[in-house]
Design an enzyme around this catalytic site. Structure first.
Site, PDB file in Angstrom:
ATOM      1  N   ARG A   1       0.867  -1.178   0.000  1.00 55.91           N
ATOM      2  CA  ARG A   1       0.000   0.000   0.000  1.00 55.91           C
ATOM      3  C   ARG A   1       0.897   1.220   0.000  1.00 55.91           C
ATOM      4  O   ARG A   1       2.111   1.107   0.184  1.00 55.91           O
ATOM      5  CB  ARG A   1      -0.931   0.012   1.212  1.00 55.91           C
ATOM      6  CG  ARG A   1      -0.200   0.167   2.530  1.00 55.91           C
ATOM      7  CD  ARG A   1      -1.154   0.392   3.682  1.00 55.91           C
ATOM      8  NE  ARG A   1      -0.454   0.299   4.966  1.00 55.91           N
ATOM      9  CZ  ARG A   1      -1.039   0.396   6.151  1.00 55.91           C
ATOM     10  NH1 ARG A   1      -2.342   0.559   6.233  1.00 55.91           N
ATOM     11  NH2 ARG A   1      -0.344   0.320   7.260  1.00 55.91           N
TER      12      ARG A   1
ATOM     13  N   GLU B   1      -2.708   8.600   6.420  1.00 53.47           N
ATOM     14  CA  GLU B   1      -1.359   8.878   6.919  1.00 53.47           C
ATOM     15  C   GLU B   1      -0.390   9.305   5.806  1.00 53.47           C
ATOM     16  O   GLU B   1       0.605   8.619   5.523  1.00 53.47           O
ATOM     17  CB  GLU B   1      -0.806   7.662   7.665  1.00 53.47           C
ATOM     18  CG  GLU B   1      -1.584   7.345   8.929  1.00 53.47           C
ATOM     19  CD  GLU B   1      -1.006   6.169   9.716  1.00 53.47           C
ATOM     20  OE1 GLU B   1      -0.248   5.374   9.140  1.00 53.47           O
ATOM     21  OE2 GLU B   1      -1.324   6.055  10.911  1.00 53.47           O
TER      22      GLU B   1
ATOM     23  N   CYS C   1       9.953  10.951  -3.726  1.00 50.29           N
ATOM     24  CA  CYS C   1      10.065  10.228  -4.981  1.00 50.29           C
ATOM     25  C   CYS C   1      11.132  10.914  -5.834  1.00 50.29           C
ATOM     26  O   CYS C   1      11.216  12.149  -5.871  1.00 50.29           O
ATOM     27  CB  CYS C   1       8.715  10.236  -5.691  1.00 50.29           C
ATOM     28  SG  CYS C   1       8.779   9.335  -7.252  1.00 50.29           S
TER      29      CYS C   1
ATOM     30  N   GLU D   1      -6.970   6.668  15.246  1.00 46.76           N
ATOM     31  CA  GLU D   1      -6.522   5.277  15.397  1.00 46.76           C
ATOM     32  C   GLU D   1      -5.667   5.153  16.650  1.00 46.76           C
ATOM     33  O   GLU D   1      -4.804   6.008  16.895  1.00 46.76           O
ATOM     34  CB  GLU D   1      -5.622   4.847  14.231  1.00 46.76           C
ATOM     35  CG  GLU D   1      -6.266   4.720  12.889  1.00 46.76           C
ATOM     36  CD  GLU D   1      -5.234   4.274  11.836  1.00 46.76           C
ATOM     37  OE1 GLU D   1      -4.216   3.656  12.194  1.00 46.76           O
ATOM     38  OE2 GLU D   1      -5.463   4.573  10.659  1.00 46.76           O
TER      39      GLU D   1
ATOM     40  N   GLU E   1      -1.669  -7.636   8.510  1.00 50.87           N
ATOM     41  CA  GLU E   1      -1.928  -7.128   9.855  1.00 50.87           C
ATOM     42  C   GLU E   1      -2.772  -8.084  10.702  1.00 50.87           C
ATOM     43  O   GLU E   1      -3.478  -7.648  11.612  1.00 50.87           O
ATOM     44  CB  GLU E   1      -2.572  -5.739   9.759  1.00 50.87           C
ATOM     45  CG  GLU E   1      -1.608  -4.765   9.096  1.00 50.87           C
ATOM     46  CD  GLU E   1      -2.055  -3.313   9.120  1.00 50.87           C
ATOM     47  OE1 GLU E   1      -1.288  -2.470   9.582  1.00 50.87           O
ATOM     48  OE2 GLU E   1      -3.175  -3.035   8.662  1.00 50.87           O
ATOM     49  N   LYS E   2      -2.663  -9.387  10.415  1.00 49.30           N
ATOM     50  CA  LYS E   2      -3.516 -10.338  11.140  1.00 49.30           C
ATOM     51  C   LYS E   2      -3.116 -10.510  12.599  1.00 49.30           C
ATOM     52  O   LYS E   2      -3.899 -10.987  13.403  1.00 49.30           O
ATOM     53  CB  LYS E   2      -3.559 -11.685  10.432  1.00 49.30           C
ATOM     54  CG  LYS E   2      -2.223 -12.311  10.138  1.00 49.30           C
ATOM     55  CD  LYS E   2      -2.427 -13.607   9.362  1.00 49.30           C
ATOM     56  CE  LYS E   2      -1.158 -14.065   8.673  1.00 49.30           C
ATOM     57  NZ  LYS E   2      -0.731 -13.146   7.593  1.00 49.30           N
TER      58      LYS E   2
ATOM     59  N   HIS F   1      -2.403  -7.950  14.489  1.00 45.88           N
ATOM     60  CA  HIS F   1      -2.694  -6.656  15.129  1.00 45.88           C
ATOM     61  C   HIS F   1      -3.989  -6.805  15.932  1.00 45.88           C
ATOM     62  O   HIS F   1      -4.946  -7.415  15.470  1.00 45.88           O
ATOM     63  CB  HIS F   1      -2.878  -5.595  14.043  1.00 45.88           C
ATOM     64  CG  HIS F   1      -2.804  -4.185  14.536  1.00 45.88           C
ATOM     65  ND1 HIS F   1      -3.795  -3.619  15.311  1.00 45.88           N
ATOM     66  CD2 HIS F   1      -1.861  -3.228  14.354  1.00 45.88           C
ATOM     67  CE1 HIS F   1      -3.455  -2.368  15.577  1.00 45.88           C
ATOM     68  NE2 HIS F   1      -2.282  -2.104  15.010  1.00 45.88           N
TER      69      HIS F   1
HETATM   70  C1  GAL Z   1      -1.584   2.779  10.964  1.00 47.58           C
HETATM   71  C2  GAL Z   1      -2.367   2.640   9.673  1.00 47.58           C
HETATM   72  C3  GAL Z   1      -3.428   1.564   9.779  1.00 47.58           C
HETATM   73  C4  GAL Z   1      -2.835   0.321  10.357  1.00 47.58           C
HETATM   74  C5  GAL Z   1      -2.208   0.635  11.688  1.00 47.58           C
HETATM   75  C6  GAL Z   1      -1.613  -0.558  12.396  1.00 47.58           C
HETATM   76  O1  GAL Z   1      -0.400   3.471  10.789  1.00 47.58           O
HETATM   77  O2  GAL Z   1      -2.987   3.845   9.353  1.00 47.58           O
HETATM   78  O3  GAL Z   1      -3.974   1.321   8.505  1.00 47.58           O
HETATM   79  O4  GAL Z   1      -1.871  -0.193   9.496  1.00 47.58           O
HETATM   80  O5  GAL Z   1      -1.171   1.566  11.490  1.00 47.58           O
HETATM   81  O6  GAL Z   1      -1.034  -0.205  13.624  1.00 47.58           O
END
Ligand code: GAL
Length: 683
Positions: A126, A165, A173, A326, A374-375, A377
């Site tokens: 991503r 983010e 780049c 988040e 991210e499983k 997390h």
């Molecule tokens: C953030 C991101 C999320 C997720 C999260 C995991 O930086 O925006 O999409 O990846 O970290 O901690």
């Protein structure tokens, strides 16, 4: 740019909070596209059980919303949004431009990001494509416009979440398109080549540019690349990313205006954890500030760093309510050792953000993913489902947040500011500084931590801001300072403020050139001193001060002016007998300078002394007790008290009133249990 810092005021001509969302918002990123539709109903039912009021939807779903170029399929998103609305859950709808689809990479190899080493970053992960790419811009515009037109009037949608983010994982780049864009940007900034050559000091090492075509991004080279060029490139990259945000934001605003329903637009910041973007500038572009924060699990003082991040976020929002977009219910998955949160730790963290001004408490993510990167997390709904401690704590936190509705809109006010300037950090972090032990981040955390331990609430400020509202301003390490910012700091002191400057500050101007005044630059004039020569210390070396305190990392040859008092001197080391701590009274205020790195009790002593001089009140708090106050316009005061220690802690005597979390009275001399939290409406 640097010289004309207009102050980081958020935009005010738009709504600054999600429409119709009273109290404290609670929720998460919601990624239903990862699940069979049969799960969606259970999701909203459990969201209700947990007290969820808002979710962010669609952040990484571009490939599902536009499966083939130009073929937009919003059917599934319609069903998600309608379902959430039917269950009273507000939607923070995202533009998915942080996850370009594979077809866009395939069609536009020229838009792949090229890193400093020349490596091309392709699909399969991503991140943004080249921020200057016309192909990326066109595709991002098409999907954003489609979403904006379809959902601008949808009653579930209360706010827009652009991208994800910016600055991570891609912040620069070096592709062919970027070379041209950088040159255009430089022409705009410097006008002609002579001015550019002068600003970059290209006479050094024979780097003079004879034509614009010779000017390139600072990609990998044989040795250190021109620092002024690198600094301008950092500014350029930040501007290009911000232009991507503004492009999408303007489409969303226009769609809202077209249906007579202006909704706030935000993007999620990473206040203390993204070094690549200048959030002072970004904060002026968003309608509401939103932030992501993750604990550094390895650090035992992670809760202090959390508070610092939240205080910086509030400062970006200029004190207005902000959204914690988040954080994690427990472990993340991307640190070397992903430490799970202990019972009660999630709630303390969430409430610390709230105490420091957050009116929205959201997580990444709602339901733990079974597949993908991210499983491992944590999530609000863990892999183990509802029969887990994690879920029970989430539900309890949702209830707690529900009881705090009256706190929404109140403000966290600080009388002390720490200076924070991304440009200065960019400059200092370039190569070949006097010592690899110099770290603006270390000094900022150290001063912040000393103030945190003394119960002093801190704002962050840009050195060019009007600082008159603060009794004390600390510059932990302000390597780069412009003449304009230095003048503003001087005016602050003359106007009655107390300024504490720590070493390696005021050294260079906006082109990373040493100031004509010498190594302490125009700040030295305010401080009443000159730094004649730096004397960095060896890794295992420390120096004694006459007062008995010790310093390490740094010493320097300071020469003071006539009206500057020497409060402490170096007792040994390379500059024995010379000033280590000074104070100059100037106008109605005073300017302090410390010429070495003091830490631990020595720093606590220094901070206490300068707070005393500035009339800043400290609290005598037991170790690990965090206390922060929000005050409403009507005069109600809410003390958020968090005991991060393993033993009960006595609350300060002034904390008496009603604990909104339990409904119980807090009487003078009350204790807070180990690990516990209270939100007390003061009598
Ligand atoms: C953030 C991101 C999320 C997720 C999260 C995991 O930086 O925006 O999409 O990846 O970290 O901690």
């Amino acid at each position: 740019m640097t010289d004309a810092h207009p102050g980081p005021l958020p935009r005010t001509d738009r709504p600054t909070w999600p429409e119709g969302l009273p109290g404290i918002a609670f929720g998460a990123d919601h990624n239903p596209e990862q699940w069979d539709e049969s799960v969606w109903l259970e999701d909203v039912r459990l969201m209700r059980e947990a007290g969820v009021t808002m979710v962010s939807v669609g952040i990484f779903s571009w490939a599902l919303l536009e499966p083939r170029p130009g073929e937009i399929d919003l059917g599934w998103l319609d069903r998600v949004v309608d379902l959430l609305h039917a269950h009273g859950i507000a939607v923070d709808l995202a533009t998915p431009t942080a996850a370009p689809p594979a077809w866009l990479y395939a069609a536009h190899p020229e838009a792949w990001v090229v890193d400093r080493a020349g490596v091309r970053l392709g699909p399969g992960s991503r991140g943004i494509m080249c921020p200057s790419s016309p192909a990326y811009a066109e595709a991002a515009t098409r999907i954003t416009r489609a979403l904006a037109e379809r959902y601008a009037a949808h009653p579930a949608v209360r706010m827009w979440h652009v991208h994800n983010e910016y600055g991570a994982p891609v912040h620069e780049c070096h592709c062919a398109t970027s070379q041209v864009a950088f040159r255009d940007w430089l022409r705009e900034r410097h006008g002609d080549l002579d001015t550019l050559n002068a600003a970059w000091g290209t006479a050094f090492w024979g780097q003079r540019h004879g034509t614009w075509e010779e000017v390139r991004t600072p990609a990998a080279a044989a040795s250190v690349v021109n620092p002024a060029q690198q600094l301008d490139f950092a500014r350029f990259c930040d501007d290009e990313l911000r232009a991507c945000f503004v492009r999408e934001r303007d489409l969303l605003h226009a769609a809202g205006d077209a249906v007579g329903r202006p909704l706030p637009v935000t993007t999620n910041f990473m206040a203390t954890s993204c070094a690549h973007v200048d959030y002072w500038a970004w904060a002026r572009e968003v309608d509401v500030v939103a932030n992501d924060h993750y604990l550094t699990g390895e650090r035992r003082d992670a809760h202090v760093l959390l508070a610092m991040d939240a205080d910086l976020t509030r400062s970006l929002a200029r004190g207005r309510p902000w959204i914690l977009m988040e954080h994690s219910t427990s472990a993340v998955n991307w640190q070397p050792r992903n430490i799970a949160k202990r019972p009660g730790e999630m709630a303390r963290g969430s409430l610390s953000h709230l105490g420091r001004g957050a009116d929205g408490i959201l997580f990444f993510q709602w339901r733990a993913s079974r597949s993908g990167a991210e499983k491992f997390h944590s999530a609000m709904l863990p892999h183990g489902g509802t029969a887990t401690r994690g879920w029970r704590e989430v539900v309890a936190l949702g209830r707690a947040v529900g009881r705090l509705a009256e706190v929404a809109g109140s403000r966290t006010v600080a009388r002390v500011a720490l200076l924070w300037d991304w440009e200065s950090c960019w400059a200092q972090d370039l190569e070949w500084r006097p010592s690899t032990d110099l770290s603006h981040r270390e000094r900022t955390e150290a001063f912040y931590s000393a103030l945190w331990a003394a119960g002093v609430t801190v704002d962050f400020a840009h050195p060019g801001d009007d600082l008159a509202a603060y009794d004390l301003v600390v510059a932990p390490q302000l390597y780069l300072v412009t003449a304009a910012s230095a003048a503003s700091l001087d005016a602050y002191v003359r106007g009655g403020g107390t300024l504490l400057v720590s070493f390696f500050s005021g050294v260079v101007d906006e082109h990373d050139a040493v100031h004509p005044e010498g190594l302490s630059g125009p700040l030295g004039t305010t401080l009443g001193l000159q730094v004649e020569e730096f004397h960095p210390l060896r890794a295992d070396e420390s120096v004694a001060l006459a007062s008995g305190l010790r310093g390490d990392v740094w010493s320097e040859h300071v020469v003071v002016g006539e009206d500057t008092e020497v409060l402490d001197t170096f007792a040994d080391g390379p500059v024995a007998g010379l000033p280590a701590l000074t104070r100059r009274r100037l106008g109605g205020g005073q300017a302090w300078y410390v010429a070495t790195r003091v830490d631990g009790p020595a720093l606590a002593t220094l901070v206490d002394r300068v707070c005393e001089a500035a009339g800043v009140e400290r609290l005598d708090l037991p170790a690990g007790l965090e206390v922060v106050t929000r005050t409403s316009e009507a005069g109600a005061a809410y003390v958020v008290a968090l005991n991060h220690a393993d033993t009960p802690a006595a609350l300060p005597a002034h904390v008496t009133g009603l604990d909104l979390l339990t409904g119980a009275r807090v009487e003078p001399g009350a204790h807070l249990d180990a690990g516990a939290a209270a939100v007390v409406r003061l009598d």
